[in-house]
Design a protein around this motif. Structure first.
Motif, PDB file in Angstrom:
ATOM      1  N   UNK A   1       0.836  -1.184   0.000  1.00  0.00           N
ATOM      2  CA  UNK A   1       0.000   0.000   0.000  1.00  0.00           C
ATOM      3  C   UNK A   1       0.876   1.241   0.000  1.00  0.00           C
ATOM      4  N   UNK A   2       0.433   2.232  -0.739  1.00  0.00           N
ATOM      5  CA  UNK A   2       1.127   3.516  -0.799  1.00  0.00           C
ATOM      6  C   UNK A   2       0.476   4.499   0.155  1.00  0.00           C
ATOM      7  N   UNK A   3       1.307   5.236   0.840  1.00  0.00           N
ATOM      8  CA  UNK A   3       0.802   6.260   1.748  1.00  0.00           C
ATOM      9  C   UNK A   3       1.455   7.577   1.393  1.00  0.00           C
ATOM     10  N   UNK A   4       0.695   8.634   1.477  1.00  0.00           N
ATOM     11  CA  UNK A   4       1.219   9.968   1.235  1.00  0.00           C
ATOM     12  C   UNK A   4       1.219  10.750   2.528  1.00  0.00           C
ATOM     13  N   UNK A   5       2.160  11.651   2.645  1.00  0.00           N
ATOM     14  CA  UNK A   5       2.212  12.539   3.794  1.00  0.00           C
ATOM     15  C   UNK A   5       2.078  13.962   3.273  1.00  0.00           C
ATOM     16  N   UNK A   6       1.177  14.717   3.888  1.00  0.00           N
ATOM     17  CA  UNK A   6       0.988  16.114   3.488  1.00  0.00           C
ATOM     18  C   UNK A   6       0.838  16.967   4.723  1.00  0.00           C
ATOM     19  N   UNK A   7       1.171  18.214   4.581  1.00  0.00           N
ATOM     20  CA  UNK A   7       0.997  19.168   5.669  1.00  0.00           C
ATOM     21  C   UNK A   7       0.123  20.307   5.181  1.00  0.00           C
ATOM     22  N   UNK A   8      -0.653  20.837   6.096  1.00  0.00           N
ATOM     23  CA  UNK A   8      -1.453  22.017   5.793  1.00  0.00           C
ATOM     24  C   UNK A   8      -1.648  22.802   7.080  1.00  0.00           C
ATOM     25  N   UNK A   9      -1.920  24.046   6.951  1.00  0.00           N
ATOM     26  CA  UNK A   9      -2.145  24.901   8.116  1.00  0.00           C
ATOM     27  C   UNK A   9      -3.635  25.195   8.196  1.00  0.00           C
ATOM     28  N   UNK A  10      -4.193  24.986   9.359  1.00  0.00           N
ATOM     29  CA  UNK A  10      -5.588  25.330   9.589  1.00  0.00           C
ATOM     30  C   UNK A  10      -5.647  26.680  10.283  1.00  0.00           C
ATOM     31  N   UNK A  11      -6.489  27.539   9.759  1.00  0.00           N
ATOM     32  CA  UNK A  11      -6.694  28.847  10.359  1.00  0.00           C
ATOM     33  C   UNK A  11      -8.010  28.836  11.131  1.00  0.00           C
ATOM     34  N   UNK A  12      -8.215  29.820  11.949  1.00  0.00           N
ATOM     35  CA  UNK A  12      -9.422  29.897  12.759  1.00  0.00           C
ATOM     36  C   UNK A  12     -10.671  29.711  11.884  1.00  0.00           C
ATOM     37  N   UNK A  13     -11.506  28.759  12.273  1.00  0.00           N
ATOM     38  CA  UNK A  13     -12.725  28.476  11.536  1.00  0.00           C
ATOM     39  C   UNK A  13     -12.597  27.403  10.471  1.00  0.00           C
TER      40      UNK A  13
END
Length: 84
Positions: A1-13
């Protein structure tokens, strides 16, 4: 199985809706798939609701779509939200 890693920033709301493939791979009595497009349309329409309402609404929409066809897989959903 392939897995991806990602990052993101959550802002208020901001919210992220996480789900297993049992949601999008639910089938109706004619073997039509619920699909990502229908899920995206539901999520767009339900933007203003609360987190629990969102999960319950998606579940109800999937079950209504399936009709008398029993679920073939489990459905797991989670909302991650940033409040401040």
């Amino acid at each position: 199985a392939l897995f991806e890693s990602r990052e993101t920033r959550l802002y208020s709301g901001d919210r992220v809706f996480l789900f297993t493939d049992g949601v999008t791979e639910a089938f109706d009595v004619h073997d039509a798939e619920y699909g990502e497009e229908r899920l995206e349309a539901y999520l767009d329409a339900a933007r203003g609701g609360g987190d629990q309402e969102l999960i319950e609404g998606v579940r109800a929409d999937v079950m209504a779509f399936c009709g008398s066809s029993p679920p073939r897989d489990d459905m797991t959903m989670m909302v991650v939200a940033r409040r401040s």
